[in-house]
Design a protein around this motif. Structure first.
Motif, short mmCIF file in Angstrom:
data_model
loop_
_atom_site.label_atom_id
_atom_site.label_comp_id
_atom_site.label_asym_id
_atom_site.label_seq_id
_atom_site.Cartn_x
_atom_site.Cartn_y
_atom_site.Cartn_z
N ARG A 1 -60.46 -31.52 29.68
CA ARG A 1 -59.87 -30.73 30.27
C ARG A 1 -60.08 -31.76 31.91
O ARG A 1 -61.45 -32.59 32.20
CB ARG A 1 -60.90 -30.11 30.53
N GLY B 1 -65.73 -27.81 23.19
CA GLY B 1 -66.23 -28.50 22.00
C GLY B 1 -67.07 -27.27 21.23
O GLY B 1 -67.64 -27.38 20.41
N GLY C 1 -51.36 -31.78 28.93
CA GLY C 1 -51.69 -31.39 27.72
C GLY C 1 -52.24 -30.82 26.65
O GLY C 1 -53.26 -31.95 27.21
P1 ADP Z 1 -65.60 -29.37 26.95
O1 ADP Z 1 -66.26 -28.80 25.95
O2 ADP Z 1 -66.36 -29.58 28.58
O3 ADP Z 1 -63.91 -29.29 27.27
P2 ADP Z 1 -66.21 -31.69 24.74
O4 ADP Z 1 -66.58 -33.41 24.90
O5 ADP Z 1 -68.57 -31.02 24.69
O6 ADP Z 1 -66.10 -31.30 25.76
O7 ADP Z 1 -65.51 -31.14 24.06
C1 ADP Z 1 -64.34 -31.63 24.26
C2 ADP Z 1 -63.11 -31.06 23.05
O8 ADP Z 1 -61.86 -30.76 23.32
C3 ADP Z 1 -63.16 -32.19 21.72
O9 ADP Z 1 -62.81 -32.47 20.24
C4 ADP Z 1 -61.71 -33.36 22.78
O10 ADP Z 1 -60.94 -34.25 21.66
C5 ADP Z 1 -60.92 -32.04 22.90
N1 ADP Z 1 -59.85 -32.31 23.84
C6 ADP Z 1 -60.05 -31.92 25.27
N2 ADP Z 1 -58.38 -32.51 26.05
C7 ADP Z 1 -57.91 -32.85 24.98
C8 ADP Z 1 -56.46 -32.51 25.15
N3 ADP Z 1 -56.22 -32.93 26.35
N4 ADP Z 1 -55.70 -32.73 24.18
C9 ADP Z 1 -56.69 -32.59 22.81
N5 ADP Z 1 -57.79 -32.56 22.42
C10 ADP Z 1 -58.33 -31.83 23.98
#
Ligand code: ADP
Length: 484
Positions: free
Chosen positions: A300, A18, A354
């Motif tokens: 994640r 994020g 992935g």
């Molecule tokens: P963090 O920053 O703790 O990982 P957030 O919800 O703030 O959690 O942001 C995560 C971001 O990463 C979002 O934009 C989400 O859509 C993206 N994201 C997380 N995992 C994936 C994945 N496997 N594939 C695509 N986008 C992902």
């Protein structure tokens, strides 16, 4: 007002979470409230094409073992200063981890260099541009306020934003001198963290203002359960700490224009969402004859995100006729757990391990609900995307999740303001109840549709928060504080 953003990632160029979304979106949002921001970040291989269009504006013959220079360029609506230092950043794969999955051994130098270059810009190293305020993000930028603090002359004030206190950037104290840090800063009130250098701690101790990404997380951070050893310092700095919710980029996340959807839709044309659901069902190999909600997880895969609890609840979810599509990567045991769950519950659970940005968009477009059982969540973005896409968030009551989702309890349903489901404490039993409540709500189509439309109207853009940051910068520059 000129702002220098300092960060290790920035969407759409390089993203692991994020943080990148915020650093990519906030400078643009500030533009509309009268700010002019530049973002300084490393010139990783993913930025090679953009860097090739850049103009050299600063150079250093030896920055931690090799030459470095700053390239000024513009791309995707952002003004960038790319720190080119091949010996530090020209590496394949994840920006923080080597091929062995461990942190790069020279991460202190890699991100110390980023902070050093940013501090140089702040102190006037560029011929034609000097920021009024520096805005440092997370531990990778934590040394910027320290370098500014130890500079004898006047320097611009600094705002330090904590996106996730679990990542602190801890290194051996023998690096103080190689990093050019004054030993006077190595104290328990300064940057010493239990015998190590804490980059994030340095930022918190030395910045004029500290922000984090939701009001609830700001309060949580001052408690031992969430503060990860920094709660005392944060309490001491409580008067300078505020929580400002993240927004999302409404152009990138818009179900009416999203090119990754099979069919666009809106609050007025909700039926079209079903075609996106069919695409998600096909993509994840899910059964077509189940009548419960389609849940998704886009995350994640780590214990922070509470997904181990979800594994425990899958038999209940499957028994309720629901389905689950999981997209994520991370902890190997969790990856294996979800792959095994997909085999154990064929048709009910589908998993793709992935990172896939277009698929994340399709899943927001096609799912009925998004599950976020985080143990802590500074802000969280996926629930905000969920609201915008009418994909109702089912969330743990913590951090930014608590601040952005209105639980469908009796009072909220009567008042017609619910936008999702919250649960607490963060246990498998409470999550199981939340799954039951969601399935019960889904079985009432008109109430569910009303919640979807309400969620889609919920404000999730940057307007309010960009103004809040603007007010903090203005306060630092001596402009009158805004009226409450
Ligand atoms: P963090 O920053 O703790 O990982 P957030 O919800 O703030 O959690 O942001 C995560 C971001 O990463 C979002 O934009 C989400 O859509 C993206 N994201 C997380 N995992 C994936 C994945 N496997 N594939 C695509 N986008 C992902």
């Amino acid at each position: 007002m000129k702002i220098l953003f300092v960060a290790s990632e920035c969407a759409p160029f390089v993203k692991t979470g994020g943080l990148a979304d915020v650093v990519g979106a906030l400078p643009k949002a500030l533009g509309s409230s009268g700010g002019a921001a530049r973002v300084i970040l490393p010139a990783y291989p993913a930025l090679a094409e953009v860097a090739a269009t850049g103009r050299e504006v600063w150079r250093q013959d030896d920055l931690h073992g090799g030459p470095a220079r700053l390239l000024s360029c513009r791309s995707d609506g952002l003004d960038l200063l790319l720190l080119e230092a091949a010996h530090l950043y020209n590496r394949p794969g994840n920006i923080y981890l080597g091929p062995d999955g461990q942190d790069w051994p020279d991460n202190a130098q890699r991100f110390g260099a980023l902070s050093f270059a940013a501090a140089a810009v702040a102190m006037g190293a560029l011929a034609d541009w000097q920021p009024d305020v520096v805005h440092a993000h997370d531990w990778q930028a934590g040394l910027v306020p320290a370098y500014l603090r130890q500079h004898p002359g006047p320097t611009p004030p600094c705002v330090m934003t904590i996106h996730n206190i679990a990542f602190q950037g801890l290194f051996d104290p023998s690096l103080m001198t190689p990093l050019g840090l004054s030993s006077s800063l190595y104290t328990p009130e300064g940057m010493e963290y239990f015998g190590r250098i804490g980059f994030l701690k340095a930022g918190i101790a030395c910045a004029e203002k500290i922000t984090t990404v939701s009001p609830t997380y700001a309060r949580e951070l001052m408690q031992p359960e969430f503060g990860m050893g920094l709660e005392g310092l944060l309490r001491a700095r409580g008067a300078d700490l505020s929580g400002i919710l993240n927004g999302i980029d409404l152009d990138v996340w818009d179900p009416e224009t999203d090119a990754d959807l099979v069919t666009p839709y809106s609050a007025k044309r909700l039926k079209a969402k079903a075609r996106n659901r069919d695409a998600v069902v096909t993509r994840f190999g899910l059964a077509t004859d189940r009548d419960g909600p389609l849940f998704c997880v886009i995350s994640r895969l780590t214990t922070q995100k509470g997904l181990d609890l979800l594994l425990d609840v899958l038999p209940v979810l499957a028994a309720r006729g629901a389905r689950l599509a999981v997209l994520g990567s991370g902890d190997k045991a969790l990856e294996a757990g979800f792959v095994a769950a997909a085999h154990a519950h064929p048709g009910a659970v589908g998993v793709i391990i992935g990172y896939d940005e277009p698929l994340a968009h399709l899943m927001q477009g096609g799912s009925d609900a998004i599950l976020i059982p985080s143990r802590f969540e500074p802000c969280g973005l996926t629930q905000l995307y969920g609201l915008r896409y009418g994909t109702l968030p089912v969330v743990a009551r913590t951090g930014g999740l608590a601040d952005t989702v209105i639980d469908a309890n009796e009072a909220a349903r009567t008042a017609k303001c619910a936008t999702g489901v919250q649960f607490a404490p963060v246990t498998a039993a409470a999550l199981e109840q939340a799954v039951h409540r969601t399935c019960d709500l889904y079985a009432q189509p008109s109430e569910w549709a009303a919640m979807m439309r309400r969620a889609m109207r919920h404000p999730v853009g940057w307007d309010v928060s960009a103004q809040a940051y603007h007010d903090i910068y203005a306060g630092l520059l001596g402009a009158p504080e805004p009226q409450a």
